[in-house]
Enzyme design. Structure first.
Site, PDB file in Angstrom:
ATOM      1  N   ARG A  64     125.712  76.915  62.020  1.00 12.86           N
ATOM      2  CA  ARG A  64     126.993  76.959  61.320  1.00 12.86           C
ATOM      3  C   ARG A  64     126.744  77.190  59.838  1.00 12.86           C
ATOM      4  O   ARG A  64     126.237  76.323  59.137  1.00 12.86           O
ATOM      5  CB  ARG A  64     127.785  75.666  61.548  1.00 12.86           C
ATOM      6  N   ALA A  76     134.191  76.227  72.058  1.00  9.68           N
ATOM      7  CA  ALA A  76     135.459  76.329  71.339  1.00  9.68           C
ATOM      8  C   ALA A  76     135.624  77.744  70.825  1.00  9.68           C
ATOM      9  O   ALA A  76     134.659  78.501  70.733  1.00  9.68           O
ATOM     10  CB  ALA A  76     135.493  75.342  70.182  1.00  9.68           C
ATOM     11  N   GLU A  92     136.841  81.045  76.560  1.00 12.14           N
ATOM     12  CA  GLU A  92     135.769  80.538  75.694  1.00 12.14           C
ATOM     13  C   GLU A  92     134.695  79.788  76.480  1.00 12.14           C
ATOM     14  O   GLU A  92     133.511  79.923  76.198  1.00 12.14           O
ATOM     15  CB  GLU A  92     136.344  79.651  74.589  1.00 12.14           C
ATOM     16  N   GLU A  96     130.905  81.393  76.254  1.00 15.86           N
ATOM     17  CA  GLU A  96     129.860  80.651  75.551  1.00 15.86           C
ATOM     18  C   GLU A  96     128.855  79.988  76.468  1.00 15.86           C
ATOM     19  O   GLU A  96     127.700  79.801  76.083  1.00 15.86           O
ATOM     20  CB  GLU A  96     130.487  79.603  74.624  1.00 15.86           C
ATOM     21  N   GLU A 140     127.796  86.179  67.903  1.00 16.84           N
ATOM     22  CA  GLU A 140     127.688  84.756  68.221  1.00 16.84           C
ATOM     23  C   GLU A 140     126.389  84.507  68.982  1.00 16.84           C
ATOM     24  O   GLU A 140     126.140  85.095  70.023  1.00 16.84           O
ATOM     25  CB  GLU A 140     128.898  84.359  69.078  1.00 16.84           C
TER      26      GLU A 140
END
Length: 183
Positions: A64, A76, A92, A96, A140
């Site tokens: 992050r 999330a 999601e 993920e 991501e």
């Protein structure tokens, strides 16, 4: 009753990005004075508390940038324009983690940081998990991690789980466990 509301005199958008918009508002305070408010506008998001058949919480390890560190979080993501939160939760979770849920149960929704942002986050409990292949967004990078309740509590104490949505989910899981409810 004391009047607490602030009246917006002027609002100016100073930045509009892919995820947030930043606006500066001039407001009239309850006492008649004026002040400035910096506000982050966010489209809202979902988070998913998914507990496997082995009684482990499904998490992702992710870097992050605002924190300049890697943390553990429940899956999330941001709501797309007009997207139903439950659809976003299913999407999601699978993107993920690779997990698919047979059912999503809304647990609660809350504002994440009402002092400066309007982000409204919906927490769901995923039920009937089956494992597939994760397909995160192109920008991501995540690592799938599954931890027991005790391991999650240790990770909170160690600072590896440190975001509000995940801490709330772990404490909710602990509460449900203590009360003899699944997930």
């Amino acid at each position: 009753m004391i009047r607490l509301e602030e009246k917006t005199i002027k609002s100016e958008t100073i930045f509009e990005g892919r995820v947030v918009r930043l606006q500066i508002d001039q407001v009239e305070l309850p006492n008649g004075e004026t002040s400035t408010r910096e506000i982050v506008k966010h489209p809202g998001a979902v988070s998913v508390m998914a507990v496997t058949n082995e009684n482990k919480l499904v998490l992702v390890r992710q870097f992050r940038k605002p924190l300049e560190k890697t943390i553990l979080e429940i899956p999330a993501g941001k709501l797309e324009s007009g997207e139903d939160p439950i659809d976003c939760a299913f999407r999601e979770l699978e993107e993920e983690t690779g997990y698919r849920a047979a059912e999503m149960q809304h647990v609660y929704s809350f504002y994440t940081s009402p002092g400066f942002a309007d982000e409204y986050l919906h927490l769901y409990l995923a039920k009937g998990l089956t494992k597939g292949k994760n397909q995160p967004d192109q920008d991501e990078f995540v690592e799938l991690v599954e931890l027991t309740l005790e391991e999650c509590l240790d990770k909170i104490a160690e600072g590896d789980i440190c975001d509000a949505k995940t801490v709330a989910a772990v404490l909710l899981w602990q509460n449900r466990t203590l009360r003899g409810r699944s997930g």
